[in-house]
Scaffold this motif. Structure first.
Motif, PDB file in Angstrom:
ATOM      1  N   LEU A  19       0.817  -1.206   0.000  1.00 38.93           N
ATOM      2  CA  LEU A  19       0.000   0.000   0.000  1.00 38.93           C
ATOM      3  C   LEU A  19       0.857   1.265   0.000  1.00 38.93           C
ATOM      4  O   LEU A  19       0.533   2.241  -0.674  1.00 38.93           O
ATOM      5  CB  LEU A  19      -0.950  -0.022   1.192  1.00 38.93           C
ATOM      6  CG  LEU A  19      -2.031  -1.098   1.097  1.00 38.93           C
ATOM      7  CD1 LEU A  19      -2.688  -1.324   2.450  1.00 38.93           C
ATOM      8  CD2 LEU A  19      -3.056  -0.746   0.037  1.00 38.93           C
ATOM      9  N   ASN A  20       1.966   1.263   0.732  1.00 46.31           N
ATOM     10  CA  ASN A  20       2.855   2.427   0.721  1.00 46.31           C
ATOM     11  C   ASN A  20       3.507   2.617  -0.641  1.00 46.31           C
ATOM     12  O   ASN A  20       3.696   3.742  -1.093  1.00 46.31           O
ATOM     13  CB  ASN A  20       3.908   2.301   1.827  1.00 46.31           C
ATOM     14  CG  ASN A  20       3.300   2.508   3.194  1.00 46.31           C
ATOM     15  OD1 ASN A  20       2.314   3.219   3.357  1.00 46.31           O
ATOM     16  ND2 ASN A  20       3.886   1.880   4.190  1.00 46.31           N
ATOM     17  N   THR A  21       3.823   1.522  -1.319  1.00 43.62           N
ATOM     18  CA  THR A  21       4.366   1.616  -2.679  1.00 43.62           C
ATOM     19  C   THR A  21       3.330   2.198  -3.628  1.00 43.62           C
ATOM     20  O   THR A  21       3.626   3.084  -4.436  1.00 43.62           O
ATOM     21  CB  THR A  21       4.822   0.235  -3.186  1.00 43.62           C
ATOM     22  OG1 THR A  21       5.852  -0.251  -2.322  1.00 43.62           O
ATOM     23  CG2 THR A  21       5.346   0.301  -4.609  1.00 43.62           C
ATOM     24  N   LEU A  22       2.090   1.735  -3.528  1.00 45.61           N
ATOM     25  CA  LEU A  22       1.014   2.269  -4.363  1.00 45.61           C
ATOM     26  C   LEU A  22       0.806   3.759  -4.092  1.00 45.61           C
ATOM     27  O   LEU A  22       0.584   4.545  -5.012  1.00 45.61           O
ATOM     28  CB  LEU A  22      -0.274   1.494  -4.116  1.00 45.61           C
ATOM     29  CG  LEU A  22      -0.270   0.042  -4.587  1.00 45.61           C
ATOM     30  CD1 LEU A  22      -1.499  -0.691  -4.069  1.00 45.61           C
ATOM     31  CD2 LEU A  22      -0.182  -0.039  -6.097  1.00 45.61           C
ATOM     32  N   SER A  23       0.901   4.153  -2.835  1.00 44.92           N
ATOM     33  CA  SER A  23       0.769   5.565  -2.463  1.00 44.92           C
ATOM     34  C   SER A  23       1.866   6.389  -3.143  1.00 44.92           C
ATOM     35  O   SER A  23       1.613   7.491  -3.644  1.00 44.92           O
ATOM     36  CB  SER A  23       0.856   5.714  -0.947  1.00 44.92           C
ATOM     37  OG  SER A  23       0.817   7.066  -0.573  1.00 44.92           O
ATOM     38  N   HIS A  24       3.063   5.853  -3.169  1.00 42.93           N
ATOM     39  CA  HIS A  24       4.192   6.520  -3.830  1.00 42.93           C
ATOM     40  C   HIS A  24       3.898   6.775  -5.311  1.00 42.93           C
ATOM     41  O   HIS A  24       4.330   7.773  -5.885  1.00 42.93           O
ATOM     42  CB  HIS A  24       5.451   5.674  -3.667  1.00 42.93           C
ATOM     43  CG  HIS A  24       6.628   6.193  -4.417  1.00 42.93           C
ATOM     44  ND1 HIS A  24       7.368   7.280  -3.972  1.00 42.93           N
ATOM     45  CD2 HIS A  24       7.194   5.788  -5.573  1.00 42.93           C
ATOM     46  CE1 HIS A  24       8.331   7.523  -4.849  1.00 42.93           C
ATOM     47  NE2 HIS A  24       8.255   6.628  -5.823  1.00 42.93           N
ATOM     48  N   TYR A  25       3.133   5.872  -5.934  1.00 45.43           N
ATOM     49  CA  TYR A  25       2.797   6.005  -7.352  1.00 45.43           C
ATOM     50  C   TYR A  25       1.496   6.772  -7.601  1.00 45.43           C
ATOM     51  O   TYR A  25       0.969   6.770  -8.707  1.00 45.43           O
ATOM     52  CB  TYR A  25       2.732   4.626  -8.014  1.00 45.43           C
ATOM     53  CG  TYR A  25       4.103   4.038  -8.233  1.00 45.43           C
ATOM     54  CD1 TYR A  25       4.938   4.525  -9.233  1.00 45.43           C
ATOM     55  CD2 TYR A  25       4.567   3.015  -7.423  1.00 45.43           C
ATOM     56  CE1 TYR A  25       6.207   4.007  -9.420  1.00 45.43           C
ATOM     57  CE2 TYR A  25       5.833   2.485  -7.600  1.00 45.43           C
ATOM     58  CZ  TYR A  25       6.641   2.989  -8.601  1.00 45.43           C
ATOM     59  OH  TYR A  25       7.896   2.475  -8.786  1.00 45.43           O
ATOM     60  N   GLY A  26       0.951   7.401  -6.556  1.00 46.77           N
ATOM     61  CA  GLY A  26      -0.189   8.280  -6.751  1.00 46.77           C
ATOM     62  C   GLY A  26      -1.550   7.740  -6.373  1.00 46.77           C
ATOM     63  O   GLY A  26      -2.556   8.437  -6.516  1.00 46.77           O
ATOM     64  N   ILE A  27      -1.613   6.510  -5.882  1.00 44.59           N
ATOM     65  CA  ILE A  27      -2.893   5.972  -5.435  1.00 44.59           C
ATOM     66  C   ILE A  27      -3.234   6.641  -4.100  1.00 44.59           C
ATOM     67  O   ILE A  27      -2.417   6.660  -3.190  1.00 44.59           O
ATOM     68  CB  ILE A  27      -2.830   4.435  -5.273  1.00 44.59           C
ATOM     69  CG1 ILE A  27      -2.455   3.766  -6.595  1.00 44.59           C
ATOM     70  CG2 ILE A  27      -4.143   3.895  -4.717  1.00 44.59           C
ATOM     71  CD1 ILE A  27      -3.452   3.988  -7.713  1.00 44.59           C
ATOM     72  N   SER A  28      -4.425   7.194  -3.984  1.00 48.22           N
ATOM     73  CA  SER A  28      -4.754   7.983  -2.793  1.00 48.22           C
ATOM     74  C   SER A  28      -5.582   7.230  -1.749  1.00 48.22           C
ATOM     75  O   SER A  28      -5.813   7.732  -0.668  1.00 48.22           O
ATOM     76  CB  SER A  28      -5.506   9.244  -3.201  1.00 48.22           C
ATOM     77  OG  SER A  28      -6.729   8.924  -3.820  1.00 48.22           O
ATOM     78  N   GLY A  29      -6.017   6.015  -2.050  1.00 46.64           N
ATOM     79  CA  GLY A  29      -6.778   5.214  -1.102  1.00 46.64           C
ATOM     80  C   GLY A  29      -6.961   3.810  -1.648  1.00 46.64           C
ATOM     81  O   GLY A  29      -6.894   3.608  -2.859  1.00 46.64           O
TER      82      GLY A  29
END
Length: 61
Positions: A19-29
């Motif tokens: 989830l932190n990796t996805l957040s790094h790529y712009g996923i907000s939730g």
């Protein structure tokens, strides 16, 4: 056209690292997998820097 930048309930997220990796790529939730325990979900919440969603439902007995 603008796409919503959060992951659907079809994605089964089971750890904070993903989830932190996805957040790094712009996923907000994102949704947390419904197959893991509440204890695991809370642990992910403590170690994640994005809003999380849990899909749940009840049954009348």
């Amino acid at each position: 056209m603008r796409f919503q930048d959060d992951l659907s309930s079809f994605n089964s997220n089971t750890n904070s690292s993903t989830l932190n990796t996805l957040s790094h790529y712009g996923i907000s939730g994102a949704f947390v997998s419904k197959e893991i325990s509440l204890k695991e979900q809370l642990e992910i919440r403590k170690n994640c820097d994005m809003p999380l969603f849990v899909l749940g439902h009840g049954v009348h007995i």
